[in-house]
Design a protein around this motif. Structure first.
Motif, PDB file in Angstrom:
ATOM      1  N   GLY A 193       0.833  -1.187   0.000  1.00  0.00           N
ATOM      2  CA  GLY A 193       0.000   0.000   0.000  1.00  0.00           C
ATOM      3  C   GLY A 193       0.873   1.244   0.000  1.00  0.00           C
ATOM      4  O   GLY A 193       2.047   1.202   0.344  1.00  0.00           O
ATOM      5  N   ASP A 194       0.277   2.335  -0.406  1.00  0.00           N
ATOM      6  CA  ASP A 194       0.955   3.626  -0.360  1.00  0.00           C
ATOM      7  C   ASP A 194      -0.014   4.585   0.311  1.00  0.00           C
ATOM      8  O   ASP A 194      -1.013   4.962  -0.305  1.00  0.00           O
ATOM      9  N   PRO A 195       0.164   4.929   1.608  1.00  0.00           N
ATOM     10  CA  PRO A 195       1.455   5.040   2.280  1.00  0.00           C
ATOM     11  C   PRO A 195       1.810   3.974   3.310  1.00  0.00           C
ATOM     12  O   PRO A 195       2.764   4.164   4.073  1.00  0.00           O
ATOM     13  N   GLU A 196       1.118   2.829   3.396  1.00  0.00           N
ATOM     14  CA  GLU A 196       1.510   1.826   4.394  1.00  0.00           C
ATOM     15  C   GLU A 196       2.945   1.346   4.206  1.00  0.00           C
ATOM     16  O   GLU A 196       3.625   0.987   5.180  1.00  0.00           O
ATOM     17  N   CYS A 197       3.394   1.303   2.961  1.00  0.00           N
ATOM     18  CA  CYS A 197       4.749   0.836   2.673  1.00  0.00           C
ATOM     19  C   CYS A 197       5.805   1.624   3.445  1.00  0.00           C
ATOM     20  O   CYS A 197       6.786   1.054   3.947  1.00  0.00           O
ATOM     21  N   GLN A 198       5.617   2.927   3.566  1.00  0.00           N
ATOM     22  CA  GLN A 198       6.627   3.778   4.168  1.00  0.00           C
ATOM     23  C   GLN A 198       6.873   3.424   5.634  1.00  0.00           C
ATOM     24  O   GLN A 198       8.018   3.160   6.027  1.00  0.00           O
ATOM     25  N   PRO A 199       5.855   3.388   6.509  1.00  0.00           N
ATOM     26  CA  PRO A 199       6.126   2.986   7.886  1.00  0.00           C
ATOM     27  C   PRO A 199       6.553   1.525   8.021  1.00  0.00           C
ATOM     28  O   PRO A 199       7.378   1.192   8.883  1.00  0.00           O
TER      29      PRO A 199
END
Length: 425
Positions: A289-295
């Motif tokens: 996912g974006d933004p799940e990928c970041q954290p």
């Protein structure tokens, strides 16, 4: 080792950032990339839907691993094309990618695999759809069947809202071919969570739970966006429930796809509603996912390159995937007016100053480099991400980092993480 990342968003910057940490990575290409990915590797001027161009580039440059970020190239068959060219690709084939490419396909698979999900009906005729929602009278969700960049969903508490959504999709053609078929689903009540897993076609390595914030406004108000922020872990889906939830929403899909002759390799993302009756799937995505990928990648405590290659080659050992105990939280800074009309070409300053705060990384999305400057080029522009011992500290740090960034006519939600804090974590 040479790697090609496909995409241009904050998710792709996060992946490039993490992949570049492997000392074996000799060259890292990002097609087409953005202002941030240019710092992690080499941007390549090839669009993410140019499958032939991507394969030709991968062949010419002796790429050892291809990592598609967005759903579009996966749905278009980039994995099939790379596999035919003998190049490992971290992502499902086109058949399995229909889990995201067609909501009707996903619902059918859920039904066959026994995955808990909302009841639904599919329509192509607006008159029949109108009659259906009028007969039901209660709250429903109207969804475009195909890919609509995360915006083809209308949560409707009234018949009037549902009829308007049907009009936009089936008559006004707002989402093009993606909306030529629509699903009308029962509205599930509860709190949402994102639950992802690395998959090699048979084995899975579960990722910590996370929570996305789709609505543009604080308190989940206003239209849906591609995502205005996320954090991990999400207290609504605690560690003690991950295995049982995986048995409900992850493993049945892996088994079903393997039995269908299309083993699922890559990231399987289950968007779920935690209802009083238990977890129920809202949708599947076939990538980070974006933004799940970041954290999530801020918390990943192992080598992403080796994990992705193992998944692509069907040899994942779940023990190789490790996570930091800390919490990570990402706040998206968008251009004012997003997800509708917004300005581009705004100069952004203070990113390096922001990243001087320990535990902060600013992932760029809608940006480009121009004469050494960072310029906005999209709606979702930055993903300011913070890693800290707990959710309250991560939230505080992320918003402190935002204060150091100068971005005219920017907008961001001020309540990312509030639901988790409301649970007393």
């Amino acid at each position: 080792m040479r790697i090609l990342v496909i995409g241009s968003g904050g998710r792709e910057h996060a992946m490039a950032w993490k992949l570049s940490q492997n000392p074996r990575v000799e060259r890292l290409f990002i097609a087409p990339g953005n202002g941030g990915t240019a710092e992690a590797g080499e941007n390549v001027d090839i669009k993410d839907d140019d499958i032939r161009g991507l394969v030709a580039f991968a062949r010419k440059n002796s790429v050892d691993l291809v990592v598609p970020g967005p759903e579009l190239p996966l749905v278009l068959g980039v994995t099939d094309a790379m596999t035919e060219a003998g190049i490992p690709c971290f992502g499902p084939d086109a058949y399995a990618a229909k889990l995201e490419g067609s909501k009707l396909f996903a619902k059918t698979v859920m039904r066959e695999a026994g995955v808990p999900t909302a009841g639904f009906a599919m329509f192509q005729d607006v008159k029949a759809a109108r009659e259906f929602v009028r007969d039901r009278g209660g709250p429903v969700v109207v969804k475009a069947d195909g890919l609509a960049a995360g915006k083809g969903v209308a949560v409707c508490h009234t018949v009037e809202c549902a009829e308007q959504a049907l009009e936009e999709m089936l008559v006004a053609n707002r989402f093009g071919g993606a909306g030529s078929k629509v699903l009308v689903e029962d509205l599930l009540e509860g709190e949402e969570a994102s639950f992802l897993a690395f998959c090699d076609g048979e084995r899975v390595a579960l990722m910590p739970s996370s929570q996305d914030h789709k609505a543009i406004g604080d308190g989940d108000t206003g239209p849906n966006t591609g995502g205005m922020g996320a954090y991990s872990p999400a207290p609504v889906l605690p560690r003690s429930r991950w295995e049982e939830t995986a048995e409900l929403v992850i493993l049945p899909i892996i088994r079903h796809m393997k039995a269908a002759g299309h083993p699922f390799r890559g990231v399987l993302y289950a968007g779920i509603m935690m209802t009083e009756a238990g977890p129920m799937v809202l949708e599947y995505n076939v990538r980070f996912g974006d933004p799940e990928c970041q954290p999530l990648l801020m918390r990943l405590d192992c080598d992403l390159t080796e994990v992705m290659l193992a998944c692509a080659q069907g040899r994942l050992d779940p023990a190789m995937v490790r996570w930091k105990d800390d919490t990570a939280l990402c706040v998206v800074m968008a251009a004012q007016g997003y997800p509708e009309k917004y300005e581009k070409g705004m100069r952004i300053e203070g990113i390096r100053n922001s990243e001087e705060l320990p535990g902060v990384k600013v992932f760029q999305a809608g940006t480009r480099r121009e004469d050494g400057l960072v310029i906005s080029s999209g709606g979702r522009v930055l993903g300011v991400t913070a890693l800290a011992p707990n959710l309250a500290a991560a939230q505080k740090l992320a918003y402190q980092a935002i204060e150091r960034i100068q971005f005219p006519k920017s907008y961001f939600r001020r309540d990312i993480g509030a639901k988790g804090l409301g649970r007393g974590v």
